[in-house]
Design an enzyme around this catalytic site. Sequence first.
Site, PDB file in Angstrom:
ATOM      1  N   LYS A 169      32.178  17.000  35.293  1.00 16.22           N
ATOM      2  CA  LYS A 169      32.236  18.078  36.286  1.00 16.22           C
ATOM      3  C   LYS A 169      31.343  17.660  37.450  1.00 16.22           C
ATOM      4  O   LYS A 169      30.151  17.911  37.468  1.00 16.22           O
ATOM      5  CB  LYS A 169      31.752  19.393  35.673  1.00 16.22           C
ATOM      6  CG  LYS A 169      32.307  20.653  36.296  1.00 16.22           C
ATOM      7  CD  LYS A 169      32.010  20.824  37.777  1.00 16.22           C
ATOM      8  CE  LYS A 169      30.605  21.255  38.095  1.00 16.22           C
ATOM      9  NZ  LYS A 169      30.299  21.161  39.557  1.00 16.22           N
ATOM     10  N   GLU A 244      18.455  15.247  33.674  1.00 19.14           N
ATOM     11  CA  GLU A 244      17.759  14.449  34.694  1.00 19.14           C
ATOM     12  C   GLU A 244      17.575  15.366  35.880  1.00 19.14           C
ATOM     13  O   GLU A 244      18.535  15.694  36.573  1.00 19.14           O
ATOM     14  CB  GLU A 244      18.603  13.241  35.117  1.00 19.14           C
ATOM     15  CG  GLU A 244      18.989  12.298  33.997  1.00 19.14           C
ATOM     16  CD  GLU A 244      17.824  11.502  33.452  1.00 19.14           C
ATOM     17  OE1 GLU A 244      16.692  11.623  33.964  1.00 19.14           O
ATOM     18  OE2 GLU A 244      18.043  10.748  32.496  1.00 19.14           O
ATOM     19  N   CYS A 278      15.921  12.239  43.918  1.00 22.29           N
ATOM     20  CA  CYS A 278      15.013  12.843  42.945  1.00 22.29           C
ATOM     21  C   CYS A 278      13.777  11.971  42.733  1.00 22.29           C
ATOM     22  O   CYS A 278      12.722  12.463  42.384  1.00 22.29           O
ATOM     23  CB  CYS A 278      15.746  13.046  41.636  1.00 22.29           C
ATOM     24  SG  CYS A 278      16.578  11.549  41.087  1.00 22.29           S
ATOM     25  N   GLU A 378       9.964  20.513  45.294  1.00 19.56           N
ATOM     26  CA  GLU A 378      10.844  19.427  45.719  1.00 19.56           C
ATOM     27  C   GLU A 378      11.587  19.872  46.984  1.00 19.56           C
ATOM     28  O   GLU A 378      12.273  20.886  46.978  1.00 19.56           O
ATOM     29  CB  GLU A 378      11.841  19.105  44.604  1.00 19.56           C
ATOM     30  CG  GLU A 378      12.687  17.907  44.942  1.00 19.56           C
ATOM     31  CD  GLU A 378      13.695  17.586  43.842  1.00 19.56           C
ATOM     32  OE1 GLU A 378      14.425  18.481  43.421  1.00 19.56           O
ATOM     33  OE2 GLU A 378      13.752  16.415  43.430  1.00 19.56           O
TER      34      GLU A 378
HETATM   35  P1  NAD Z   1      22.466  21.516  41.366  1.00 19.08           P
HETATM   36  O1  NAD Z   1      21.581  21.690  40.197  1.00 19.08           O
HETATM   37  O2  NAD Z   1      22.695  22.673  42.243  1.00 19.08           O
HETATM   38  O3  NAD Z   1      23.927  21.049  40.895  1.00 19.08           O
HETATM   39  C1  NAD Z   1      24.141  19.933  40.077  1.00 19.08           C
HETATM   40  C2  NAD Z   1      25.466  20.098  39.358  1.00 19.08           C
HETATM   41  O4  NAD Z   1      25.379  21.210  38.477  1.00 19.08           O
HETATM   42  C3  NAD Z   1      26.648  20.384  40.284  1.00 19.08           C
HETATM   43  O5  NAD Z   1      27.789  19.735  39.791  1.00 19.08           O
HETATM   44  C4  NAD Z   1      26.793  21.883  40.172  1.00 19.08           C
HETATM   45  O6  NAD Z   1      28.089  22.351  40.479  1.00 19.08           O
HETATM   46  C5  NAD Z   1      26.462  22.101  38.707  1.00 19.08           C
HETATM   47  N1  NAD Z   1      26.043  23.456  38.361  1.00 19.08           N
HETATM   48  C6  NAD Z   1      25.461  24.386  39.149  1.00 19.08           C
HETATM   49  N2  NAD Z   1      25.265  25.527  38.460  1.00 19.08           N
HETATM   50  C7  NAD Z   1      25.713  25.322  37.194  1.00 19.08           C
HETATM   51  C8  NAD Z   1      25.776  26.107  36.013  1.00 19.08           C
HETATM   52  N3  NAD Z   1      25.322  27.361  35.996  1.00 19.08           N
HETATM   53  N4  NAD Z   1      26.304  25.566  34.901  1.00 19.08           N
HETATM   54  C9  NAD Z   1      26.747  24.288  34.891  1.00 19.08           C
HETATM   55  N5  NAD Z   1      26.728  23.495  35.986  1.00 19.08           N
HETATM   56  C10 NAD Z   1      26.210  23.991  37.120  1.00 19.08           C
HETATM   57  O7  NAD Z   1      21.897  20.261  42.139  1.00 19.08           O
HETATM   58  P2  NAD Z   1      22.445  19.609  43.473  1.00 19.08           P
HETATM   59  O8  NAD Z   1      22.067  20.510  44.595  1.00 19.08           O
HETATM   60  O9  NAD Z   1      23.867  19.218  43.328  1.00 19.08           O
HETATM   61  O10 NAD Z   1      21.580  18.255  43.496  1.00 19.08           O
HETATM   62  C11 NAD Z   1      20.268  18.223  43.940  1.00 19.08           C
HETATM   63  C12 NAD Z   1      19.275  18.298  42.789  1.00 19.08           C
HETATM   64  O11 NAD Z   1      19.558  17.286  41.837  1.00 19.08           O
HETATM   65  C13 NAD Z   1      17.846  18.049  43.206  1.00 19.08           C
HETATM   66  O12 NAD Z   1      17.001  19.031  42.670  1.00 19.08           O
HETATM   67  C14 NAD Z   1      17.498  16.694  42.622  1.00 19.08           C
HETATM   68  O13 NAD Z   1      16.184  16.474  42.326  1.00 19.08           O
HETATM   69  C15 NAD Z   1      18.363  16.642  41.436  1.00 19.08           C
HETATM   70  N6  NAD Z   1      18.653  15.238  41.095  1.00 19.08           N
HETATM   71  C16 NAD Z   1      18.060  14.685  39.995  1.00 19.08           C
HETATM   72  C17 NAD Z   1      18.293  13.354  39.661  1.00 19.08           C
HETATM   73  C18 NAD Z   1      17.662  12.728  38.448  1.00 19.08           C
HETATM   74  O14 NAD Z   1      18.184  11.729  37.971  1.00 19.08           O
HETATM   75  N7  NAD Z   1      16.579  13.232  37.928  1.00 19.08           N
HETATM   76  C19 NAD Z   1      19.151  12.614  40.441  1.00 19.08           C
HETATM   77  C20 NAD Z   1      19.742  13.195  41.550  1.00 19.08           C
HETATM   78  C21 NAD Z   1      19.492  14.529  41.844  1.00 19.08           C
END
Ligand code: NAD
Length: 473
Positions: A169, A244, A278, A378
């Site tokens: 997803k 992650e 991240c 962050e």
């Molecule tokens: P997000 O958490 O909003 O979304 C990530 C994914 O989760 C998307 O596909 C989103 O549609 C899905 N999602 C959202 N709500 C959900 C729910 N209730 N149930 C299941 N899935 C759901 O994050 P983002 O805005 O897409 O990305 C940015 C964030 O990701 C930042 O906080 C960053 O630090 C983190 N990030 C972490 C890493 C790592 O490896 N640690 C890498 C890249 C990004």
Amino acid sequence: MQIIDKIYIDGEFVTPHGDELFDLFNPATEQVIGRVRLADAQDARDAIAAAKRAFPAFSRTDKRERIDMLKRMHEAVVAKEDELYEAITEEYGAPVSRGRWMARHASNVLLEATKVLKDYAFTRRAGTAEVVMQPLGVAGLITPWNSDAGFICGKLAAALAAGCTAVVKPSEMSAIQTHIVTEALHEAGLPAGVFNIVTGRGDTAGAQISSHPDVAKLSFTGSTAVGKSILRTGAETLKRVTLELGGKSPVIVLDDADFDHAVPLAIQAGFMNSGQACIAGTRILVPGQRLAEFERRVREEVARTQAGDPRDPRTSVGPMVSENQWERVQRYIRIGIDEGARLIAGGEGRPEGIDAGWFVRPTVFSDVTNDMTIAREEIFGPVLSIISYRDIDEAIAIANDTNYGLQAYVFSEDERRARWVAAHIEAGRVLINTLAHEPAAPFGGFKQSGIGREYGTFGLEAFLEPKAVVAAF
Ligand code: NAD
């Protein structure tokens, strides 16, 4: 204008049951460049059912067969590398060198998984028992927008290497990149249902995957807030969960550091992926006695950092992915000023001469204390905080005084001291005098940066469960 109205279920491109349309933007121009029809909870259920049907046969494939499939996937993604790079630039706004790296990384992770699989022993002995590492079942892989293809391929590579089948997803904001990767992976000709890709919203398609009883494993990359909600939802059916999440990584500049080397690397660590990383090094800890010299070098380095058109090869900081993200970064810059931090580079608004696109000014604050909002939360944009310290013990205390623990950076000319600092840092990965990526090493966070590890053997084992067989004949 690109219309994406298909998702990938059971080896075929199908029209989603979901009918919501979502606009896709070029963040450098703010223009709508496409529209995607989003998958809904029903589509997620169909994808899970296909993965469940495919699991019994796929889980019995041997190493050689799976290595062969991963190699085909690798070749297929390599063949689409230029197209993927174009989409990364257009839909995400990554600068040239970053975009090229991202497009290559997507295929590399598949190749890396073949190496891990080749050397991995699925059977071992423990006392009188034979221990077999068995694939968990259907894996739900939920990915963010900031490295779409890399996360899709990386998570799929580990899940399939282990013998799990998968439902991916991806983020709704990177549907063009996802579509290209999906077409490539389809070309690899895997059995139907082994992987399924449903682009939809998190609260519908994503929530269905994290709650569905037929999903045994969740691997999520994204924000800490959503990660916690996924962990809570997955707990109901005791899913194995890898998270992650976010970071607020410290960059510890020791008093003997060579600033010719350390300052450019610190700025690159902070502004990598236009700050939308991240692992970005966003808290730079500098010894008080060398603060003025460090600030002067930082001003010079940021003056050389070009923010703007991602297609200009001199650009190293591209736009923020969305208007929301742009506003979020602007808000944090205002908070930094209001809380009394001192701007030494950048500030609010767009870079000079740019009046459209979600561009922000590469920004550095000094006189930051570790309790300020900009040092704790962050930001996910190119906004860095310099925090001064008195001695090495205080530097370590500040570095560890955070809810996060994803990555840390240490700069020093003295290997013994640098390694001593690394040993005292609470983070999943510590880089000393380098920004190099090591794909064989585990990647993941301490504390609220996540649970579990990806990449290498640790990443493979996240999709496996040990079964001990004790026999007497
Ligand atoms: P997000 O958490 O909003 O979304 C990530 C994914 O989760 C998307 O596909 C989103 O549609 C899905 N999602 C959202 N709500 C959900 C729910 N209730 N149930 C299941 N899935 C759901 O994050 P983002 O805005 O897409 O990305 C940015 C964030 O990701 C930042 O906080 C960053 O630090 C983190 N990030 C972490 C890493 C790592 O490896 N640690 C890498 C890249 C990004």
